[in-house]
Design an enzyme around this catalytic site. Structure first.
Site, mmCIF file in Angstrom:
data_model
loop_
_atom_site.group_PDB
_atom_site.id
_atom_site.type_symbol
_atom_site.label_atom_id
_atom_site.label_comp_id
_atom_site.label_asym_id
_atom_site.label_seq_id
_atom_site.Cartn_x
_atom_site.Cartn_y
_atom_site.Cartn_z
ATOM 1 N N HIS A 161 0.782 -1.348 0.033
ATOM 2 C CA HIS A 161 0.238 -0.055 0.004
ATOM 3 C C HIS A 161 1.049 1.218 0.038
ATOM 4 C CE1 HIS A 161 -2.995 -2.324 2.193
ATOM 5 N NE2 HIS A 161 -3.806 -2.096 0.993
ATOM 6 N N CYS A 248 -2.744 0.584 10.163
ATOM 7 C CA CYS A 248 -3.660 -0.378 9.685
ATOM 8 C C CYS A 248 -4.452 -0.789 10.564
ATOM 9 C CB CYS A 248 -3.115 -1.730 8.744
ATOM 10 S SG CYS A 248 -1.599 -1.857 8.572
HETATM 11 C C1 CIR Z 1 -4.059 -7.755 3.080
HETATM 12 O O1 CIR Z 1 -3.168 -8.088 2.570
HETATM 13 O O2 CIR Z 1 -4.940 -7.042 3.097
HETATM 14 C C2 CIR Z 1 -3.493 -7.620 4.606
HETATM 15 N N1 CIR Z 1 -2.900 -9.277 4.996
HETATM 16 C C3 CIR Z 1 -2.684 -6.549 5.350
HETATM 17 C C4 CIR Z 1 -3.243 -5.311 5.069
HETATM 18 C C5 CIR Z 1 -2.694 -4.374 5.745
HETATM 19 N N2 CIR Z 1 -3.117 -3.012 5.750
HETATM 20 C C6 CIR Z 1 -2.667 -2.047 5.615
HETATM 21 O O3 CIR Z 1 -1.456 -1.749 5.404
HETATM 22 N N3 CIR Z 1 -3.365 -0.726 5.539
#
Ligand code: CIR
Length: 259
Positions: A161, A248
């Site tokens: 991201h 997150c």
């Molecule tokens: C994903 O791939 O969606 C989750 N394993 C990790 C999400 C992390 N979120 C973020 O950096 N905002």
């Protein structure tokens, strides 16, 4: 005005999380939960009203509440995550946000993860990652332009991201890994670079005038302190294995109640 922090307990199925750039490694769920509690305690200690949602065991990545919603001062936007496995996280998050903000939403074919959105003042940057597309950016623009926001897309590489590559550390400064996103994307901002030995250190959580980083990034912590910031740190080793970091795990916003 107080800050509300919406969080969600770690899912029992986090071991089956989505992974894009990382190899799968076993996640110790008990340790992940205790690290998550420490994170919530730190937010509480920094003055946030922490509102913890119950775990969604059928949604492995649901602890990462940042991705299915974007909360601005004026409204909340229910996003449409870029992977189907995460779309079941939105409904309960929407319920939790409704008392605080009017709600708008991003509809198909748009998809966008909150992790791709940096909002600083009236500027919104959206990462051109595999999770966010032009249709969602167009919808987002339509929602926020009348509120005076400017939306700009930003290239990202080698990372999940935009916010894995850059985050705001104050209203006019960003912490950036220049190998993942070019400094030139953020015209008008002062840029601080992560220590090159800590490529994943750019994701820090700003809580008023404090910046929260991970214990595993001591060199970047020192750079932030040298830049005059008040810094706290937490251990997020288990959530990092799920490709998550600090922003997150919460939705932070001013408490203003809507109804
Ligand atoms: C994903 O791939 O969606 C989750 N394993 C990790 C999400 C992390 N979120 C973020 O950096 N905002």
């Amino acid at each position: 005005m107080s800050l509300v922090a919406i969080t969600r307990e770690v899912s029992a199925s986090i071991g089956r999380c989505e992974l894009t750039h990382l190899e799968r490694r076993p996640i110790d769920v008990t340790l992940a939960r205790s690290q998550h509690k420490q994170y919530e305690r730190l937010l509480h200690g920094l003055g946030c009203l922490v509102h913890t949602l119950p775990a969604l065991d059928e949604c492995p990545d649901s602890v990462f509440v940042e991705d299915p919603a974007l909360v601005l001062d004026e409204l909340a936007i229910i996003l449409r995550p870029g992977v189907a496995s995460r779309r079941g996280e939105s409904a309960s998050l929407e319920q939790a946000l409704r008392p605080f903000r009017p709600v708008e939403r991003i509809e198909a074919p748009g998809c966008i993860d909150g992790g791709d959105v940096i909002q600083v003042g009236k500027k919104i940057f959206v990462g051109e990652s595999s999770r966010s597309n032009a249709a969602a950016v167009a919808q987002l623009r339509e929602i926020v332009l009348p509120l005076g926001y400017e939306v700009k897309t930003v290239p990202v590489k080698g990372v999940l991201h935009l916010k894995s590559a850059a985050t705001a550390i104050s209203e006019d400064r960003l912490l950036v890994n220049p190998l993942m996103v070019p400094d030139t994307a953020f015209e008008g901002f002062e840029i601080l670079h992560v220590d090159p030995a800590e490529p994943f250190a750019a994701n820090v959580l700003r809580v008023e005038s404090t910046v929260v980083t991970q214990d595993s990034f001591p060199r970047t912590r020192e750079l932030l302190e040298q830049a005059g910031l008040s810094v706290r740190s937490v251990d997020a080793s288990e959530l990092s294995k799920a490709e998550g970091a600090l922003t997150c795990c919460s939705l932070l916003f001013k408490q203003r109640r809507f109804r």
